[in-house]
Scaffold this motif. Structure first.
Motif, PDB file in Angstrom:
ATOM      1  N   ALA A 167      -7.681  -0.830  -2.879  1.00 30.55           N
ATOM      2  CA  ALA A 167      -8.185   0.546  -2.773  1.00 30.55           C
ATOM      3  C   ALA A 167      -7.088   1.543  -3.162  1.00 30.55           C
ATOM      4  N   ALA A 168      -5.866   1.275  -2.727  1.00 28.84           N
ATOM      5  CA  ALA A 168      -4.744   2.156  -3.088  1.00 28.84           C
ATOM      6  C   ALA A 168      -4.532   2.130  -4.607  1.00 28.84           C
TER       7      ALA A 168
ATOM      8  N   ARG B 230      -7.003   4.293  -6.403  1.00 29.01           N
ATOM      9  CA  ARG B 230      -6.620   5.718  -6.377  1.00 29.01           C
ATOM     10  C   ARG B 230      -5.550   6.002  -7.433  1.00 29.01           C
TER      11      ARG B 230
ATOM     12  N   ARG C 186      -7.238   6.093 -10.807  1.00 29.51           N
ATOM     13  CA  ARG C 186      -7.972   7.343 -11.045  1.00 29.51           C
ATOM     14  C   ARG C 186      -7.026   8.486 -11.403  1.00 29.51           C
ATOM     15  N   ALA C 187      -5.802   8.413 -10.869  1.00 28.30           N
ATOM     16  CA  ALA C 187      -4.820   9.468 -11.157  1.00 28.30           C
ATOM     17  C   ALA C 187      -4.104   9.220 -12.487  1.00 28.30           C
TER      18      ALA C 187
ATOM     19  N   THR D 170       0.835  -1.203   0.000  1.00 25.77           N
ATOM     20  CA  THR D 170       0.000   0.000   0.000  1.00 25.77           C
ATOM     21  C   THR D 170       0.869   1.253   0.000  1.00 25.77           C
TER      22      THR D 170
ATOM     23  N   GLU E  26       1.103   4.210  -2.703  1.00 22.08           N
ATOM     24  CA  GLU E  26       0.875   5.612  -2.295  1.00 22.08           C
ATOM     25  C   GLU E  26       2.064   6.494  -2.654  1.00 22.08           C
TER      26      GLU E  26
ATOM     27  N   LEU F 184       2.002   7.117  -6.289  1.00 20.34           N
ATOM     28  CA  LEU F 184       0.950   8.080  -6.593  1.00 20.34           C
ATOM     29  C   LEU F 184       1.431   9.505  -6.305  1.00 20.34           C
TER      30      LEU F 184
END
Ligand code: ZN
Length: 295
Positions: A182-183, A186, A189-190, A143, A147, A150
């Motif tokens: 979930a990570a 994200r 989506r980016a 995760t 992150e 990201l």
């Protein structure tokens, strides 16, 4: 007679293999040929005669994919054995044995560096550490890897090699599936790429979560990839399973994977895929064009 007896006593039968320094030769599980370890390392642990892909250590994975040095992340994270779990032996002992066998405090290593000149974050799972199973530490490190990617807007590559969720951490291991997924959502989506590399074996909760969520899912040849084992499936659906079921080539044919790639081509394939997914350079702004035109 005394000298004769003394002379004979120390001669114990010597195992032929023990005359060779340990780890110098390896027998290929594919073709049975004896391979020189040094040649095998140079060939990324692929048998030169039959192309069988032997299992690779997580750190060798990073070495094979990064151009040069990399920065390791979250090395200090360790499982606290929250359930005080004991099966045939205690989970604490299993963690200690894993550390002893691999030199790693848990079953994944995460690093950031460059792949073919492009900044990336790569995570590789270590099968020799409790079957590469995903507990709290593996889930948390993955995760954080996502992150970090990201935040820096750099692609993520996860090389899976795992039996699935770590039963010694019960439900806590299962929620890692949702946390990593979930990570990755994200990240998606980016618009930052995630490439999943599935190696032998990738099963259970790892297949059922992040390993199948890549923008591109790449498998190594003949890797075992699945959720439940074939025996359980046969008992459930009461049918005999087809030949080659749960192997990379079968899964590719049935639309579960995007590519099956020889390990020796893996880095070049990932580099090409990332180049393909890279957004085009920003067009020069109108004002910059005007300035250029007037000068
Ligand atoms: Zn071979």
């Amino acid at each position: 007679m005394a000298w004769f007896k003394r002379e004979r006593k120390p001669i114990a039968p010597v195992e032929k293999s023990s005359r060779v320094p340990e780890g110098l030769w390896i027998k290929c599980p594919g073709c049975g040929q004896t391979l020189y370890n040094k040649d095998l390392v140079a060939n990324l642990f692929v048998c030169p005669s039959c192309s069988h892909h032997l299992r690779m250590k997580a750190v060798d994975r990073l070495r094979a994919l990064f151009d040069a040095e990399w920065n390791e992340h979250d090395r200090a994270l360790r499982s606290t054995d929250p359930l005080r779990f004991v099966d045939t032996k205690s989970y604490g002992d299993r963690l200690a044995a894993g550390l002893q066998a691999t030199g790693m405090p848990d079953a994944v290593v995460v690093g950031s560096g460059q792949l073919d000149g492009q900044h990336v974050v790569i995570a590789a799972m270590e099968y020799a550490f409790i079957g590469g199973s995903m507990g709290v530490v593996v889930g948390e490190k993955l995760t954080r890897a996502v992150e970090q990617a990201l935040a820096r807007r750099v692609p993520v590559i996860i090389v899976s090699c795992s039996g699935g969720a770590r039963m010694m951490e019960g439900t806590l291991s299962l929620v890692q599936m949702a946390k990593v997924s979930a990570a990755l959502a994200r990240l998606d989506r980016a618009g930052v790429p995630f490439i999943s590399v599935l190696t032998d074996p990738t099963t259970g909760g790892v297949t059922a979560s992040f390993a199948m969520l890549g923008d591109v899912n790449i498998a190594e040849p003949k890797a075992l990839i699945g959720f439940a084992g074939p025996r359980v499936i046969e008992q459930t659906i009461r049918q005999t399973l087809p030949e080659g079921f749960q192997r990379s080539e079968f899964l590719l044919e049935h639309g579960m994977l995007d590519m099956v790639v020889d390990r020796r081509e893996l880095k070049a394939t990932i580099a090409r895929t990332l180049a393909f997914m890279r957004p085009p350079p920003e067009p020069a702004s109108a004002s910059a064009r005007l300035t250029a035109a007037s000068s």
